[in-house]
Design an enzyme around this catalytic site. Structure first.
Site, short mmCIF file in Angstrom:
data_model
loop_
_atom_site.label_atom_id
_atom_site.label_comp_id
_atom_site.label_asym_id
_atom_site.label_seq_id
_atom_site.Cartn_x
_atom_site.Cartn_y
_atom_site.Cartn_z
N LYS A 106 0.83 -1.22 0.00
CA LYS A 106 0.00 0.00 0.00
C LYS A 106 0.86 1.27 0.00
O LYS A 106 0.63 2.18 -0.79
CB LYS A 106 -0.93 -0.03 1.21
CG LYS A 106 -1.93 1.09 1.27
CD LYS A 106 -3.10 0.82 2.19
CE LYS A 106 -2.83 0.05 3.43
NZ LYS A 106 -1.82 0.43 4.35
N THR B 169 4.01 1.45 -0.86
CA THR B 169 4.76 1.42 -2.11
C THR B 169 3.92 2.01 -3.24
O THR B 169 4.40 2.81 -4.05
CB THR B 169 5.16 -0.03 -2.45
OG1 THR B 169 5.83 -0.58 -1.32
CG2 THR B 169 6.07 -0.11 -3.65
N ARG C 204 2.37 8.17 6.93
CA ARG C 204 2.63 8.20 8.37
C ARG C 204 4.10 7.90 8.67
O ARG C 204 4.81 7.38 7.82
CB ARG C 204 1.74 7.16 9.07
CG ARG C 204 0.26 7.49 9.03
CD ARG C 204 -0.59 6.31 9.45
NE ARG C 204 -0.38 5.16 8.58
CZ ARG C 204 -0.67 3.93 8.90
NH1 ARG C 204 -1.19 3.65 10.08
NH2 ARG C 204 -0.46 2.95 8.05
N LYS D 59 6.78 -6.51 10.90
CA LYS D 59 6.16 -5.83 9.76
C LYS D 59 7.19 -5.06 8.94
O LYS D 59 7.02 -4.82 7.75
CB LYS D 59 5.07 -4.87 10.27
CG LYS D 59 4.31 -4.16 9.16
CD LYS D 59 3.20 -3.29 9.74
CE LYS D 59 2.48 -2.52 8.64
NZ LYS D 59 3.30 -1.43 8.08
N ALA E 124 -3.68 1.55 12.41
CA ALA E 124 -5.08 1.49 12.01
C ALA E 124 -5.84 0.37 12.69
O ALA E 124 -7.07 0.38 12.70
CB ALA E 124 -5.19 1.35 10.50
N PHE F 184 -3.57 -0.51 6.89
CA PHE F 184 -4.16 -1.84 6.73
C PHE F 184 -5.25 -1.86 5.66
O PHE F 184 -5.21 -1.08 4.71
CB PHE F 184 -4.64 -2.38 8.08
CG PHE F 184 -3.53 -2.65 9.04
CD1 PHE F 184 -2.44 -3.43 8.68
CD2 PHE F 184 -3.53 -2.09 10.32
CE1 PHE F 184 -1.39 -3.67 9.56
CE2 PHE F 184 -2.48 -2.33 11.20
CZ PHE F 184 -1.41 -3.12 10.82
N PHE G 23 3.95 -8.39 -9.06
CA PHE G 23 5.09 -9.19 -8.60
C PHE G 23 5.64 -9.96 -9.81
O PHE G 23 4.87 -10.34 -10.70
CB PHE G 23 4.66 -10.20 -7.52
CG PHE G 23 4.61 -9.62 -6.13
CD1 PHE G 23 5.56 -9.96 -5.18
CD2 PHE G 23 3.61 -8.73 -5.77
CE1 PHE G 23 5.52 -9.43 -3.90
CE2 PHE G 23 3.56 -8.20 -4.49
CZ PHE G 23 4.52 -8.55 -3.55
N TRP H 143 7.08 -0.89 -8.31
CA TRP H 143 8.11 -1.48 -7.44
C TRP H 143 9.41 -1.68 -8.23
O TRP H 143 10.49 -1.40 -7.75
CB TRP H 143 7.60 -2.83 -6.88
CG TRP H 143 8.58 -3.49 -5.95
CD1 TRP H 143 8.74 -3.23 -4.62
CD2 TRP H 143 9.53 -4.51 -6.29
NE1 TRP H 143 9.75 -4.03 -4.10
CE2 TRP H 143 10.25 -4.82 -5.10
CE3 TRP H 143 9.86 -5.19 -7.47
CZ2 TRP H 143 11.26 -5.77 -5.07
CZ3 TRP H 143 10.86 -6.14 -7.44
CH2 TRP H 143 11.55 -6.43 -6.25
#
Length: 558
Positions: A73, A75, A96, A107, A275, A303, A383, A411
């Site tokens: 998210k 990224t 954030r 994480k 969140a 999230f 991916f 990415w």
């Protein structure tokens, strides 16, 4: 070919001096308070000076429920900001700050990944500009002053059994969840029960992120309820006379931080409530300032959309008087397969059937976001193992839901890999088709608000709460807090309160364990299921692999 790690990519970044980044948004060097060469705080005088400018378009990035497969998210948020700038739009991003807890836990950081990152990555994921330390210090100053007040005679007649203000630290430390304080005799005060939450769950963090300025900050801090007297009347932070000193500690932390993406575009990084246990959005100050300086502002909420986006809409937008012009829901083929029942080690194998089985999780998030009256587009975060058939299966499913899914390769390629999404988002935002409305009105009762979120967002059948919890909610309504929104604390992994229940479950119940009144932040926290406000570390924490290399550079952060 071995892929470079995020930190290797970040280290090779060709950063520009932060004054150049500020200049892109019309922020002069005199309004930037530099922290080294590559990060700065934006002065309050600049923030005040732009309030009458027209607002840009606000784009919210949210996602499906997170899986161990990864969604990306942040990224995507970073990549989309770069992509919008590449197609000639003046865009900024708002994310954030990272908590040390998950950095050293499992994480990882919060600066994006691959070629869609915000830098300096190490600084952002470690102490950054000290905002979290200031929040921790201000919070614990209040704790010390409450205990000190009781020690010196308890003039306010605080019932020591009803102190609701816990302590905080910015680390995952399960041993501190429930503790006994003040052992050791008369000189140390009266023994009592206490506990720690993680700093990002602090009401001070929520207030910093929702306050419009220093005056509003101090007023909200003063409004916080810290304890109750024997007659059950509340004791406020201002009764303890801590609000002024706390504001002093938070003065610099209130100013948003400016950094840059790998492509030298401006990024506001400020605030960091989780969140799953708080409201999960970057600060109102950062978002509203960015909206006055850029034509498009891309921000994220933590999230899945059942948590972050719901709180963004029902809490942040309601309190700040803002509304999203478009929403991006991030998904990956890998996560769809996992929702369809595929084990993590088998995700590299093509499995179109599993994707179709897993897509209802995405479908529900699309429908939920549309329920707020805002246009939605899906970003398929690419991916290298994804096959054409798998991507097409997601696109076909999303088309059936009345939305479009766009493959994004940010990415691997940075802004160049996400231009298609940038064009679509700009079109949606410019179309003026958003007709935003929160899920429930202020006037609805607190328990009804909880039921509304549980039924409409989680698709639960019912909410279970003890009589004591319902009585507590009614009491707060009688005290004038009934108009507050609710902030649901629940697992991020599922629509339900069972973290192992993937997909789009129905027929489940939402058990409420506890409710907490955040009178200063302006919401009621509803703790559901087994969610913890102080996380623990996993069996093998990331901290075991983080070190300095021979050149004195950080290794092992991700």
């Amino acid at each position: 070919m071995a892929h470079k790690t995020d930190i290797e990519i970040a280290r090779e970044a060709k950063k520009r001096p932060i004054q150049e980044i500020g200049a892109k948004l019309g922020i002069g060097p005199e309004d930037l308070l530099p922290y080294g060469h590559d990060k700065a705080k934006i002065s309050q005088s600049f923030i005040d000076s732009v309030q009458d400018r027209p607002k840009g378009k606000l784009i919210l990035v949210t996602a499906i429920n997170p899986t161990p497969a990864g969604e990306g998210k942040t990224t995507t948020t970073v990549g989309l900001g770069d992509g919008l700038n590449r197609i000639g739009r003046k865009a900024a991003i708002c994310i954030r700050e990272a908590s040390l807890g998950p950095n050293f836990g499992m994480k990882g950081g919060a600066a994006g990944g691959g070629y869609a990152q915000v830098v300096p990555m190490e600084d952002m994921n470690l102490h950054f500009t000290g905002d979290f330390h200031a929040i921790t210090s201000a919070h614990n100053l209040l704790s010390a002053m409450i205990d000190n007040h009781i020690y010196w005679g308890n003039e306010l007649d605080i019932d020591q059994r009803r102190i609701v203000w816990r302590r905080v630290m910015d680390m995952n430390d399960r041993a501190l969840r429930d503790i006994v304080t003040s052992l050791g005799g008369v000189a140390n005060g009266f023994p009592g029960q206490g506990g720690f939450d993680i700093t990002v769950a602090s009401e001070v963090m929520a207030i910093l992120c929702l306050a419009s300025g220093l005056e509003d900050l101090q007023r909200r801090l003063g409004d916080m309820i810290v304890a109750y007297r024997r007659d059950r009347t509340p004791v406020y932070c201002r009764d303890i006379k801590a609000d002024g000193a706390m504001t002093v500690l938070l003065r610099d932390a209130m100013q948003p931080n400016l950094v840059q993406t790998l492509e030298n575009n401006p990024a506001f990084v400020h605030g960091g409530p989780f969140a799953n246990i708080a409201h999960g959005c970057n600060s109102v100050t950062a978002t509203t300032t960015a909206l006055r300086c850029a034509d498009y502002v891309v921000t994220e909420a933590g999230f899945g959309a059942d948590l972050g986006a719901e709180k963004f809409m029902n809490i942040k937008c309601r309190k700040a008087g803002i509304a999203p012009d478009a929403v991006v829901v991030v998904a990956t083929c890998r996560a769809m397969k996992m929702n369809g029942g595929v084990a993590k080690e088998d995700l590299g194998t093509e499995n179109v059937e599993a994707i179709r089985k897993g897509c209802p999780n995405l479908g529900r998030h699309i429908a939920n976001v549309k329920g707020f009256g805002v246009p939605v587009v899906v970003a398929i975060n690419h991916f290298v193992t994804d096959t054409e058939a798998e991507v097409q299966a997601v696109k076909d499913y999303v088309a059936e839901q009345g939305a479009e899914a766009i493959l994004c390769k940010h990415w691997a390629q940075g802004g160049a890999g996400i231009e298609d999404l940038a064009r679509k988002v700009a079109d949606l935002a410019d179309s003026g088709s958003a007709n935003f409305a929160p899920l429930y009105p202020d006037a609805m009762g607190l328990f009804e608000k909880i039921e509304t979120v549980a039924k409409r967002i989680y698709h639960a059948d019912e909410v279970i709460a003890d009589k004591s919890i319902r009585d507590q909610l009614r009491q707060w309504e009688e005290q004038g807090y009934g108009n507050l929104p609710v902030c649901m604390a629940k697992t991020q992994y599922s629509f339900s309160t069972d973290p192992n229940l993937r997909g789009a479950p129905t027929g489940h119940t939402v058990p409420i364990r506890e409710v907490r009144l955040s009178a200063g932040a302006g919401f009621v926290v509803v703790i559901c299921g087994q969610i913890m406000t102080m996380p623990g570390l996993p069996r093998v924490p990331s901290a075991e692999a983080i070190r300095l290399n021979g050149c004195g550079l950080v290794e092992g952060l991700f």
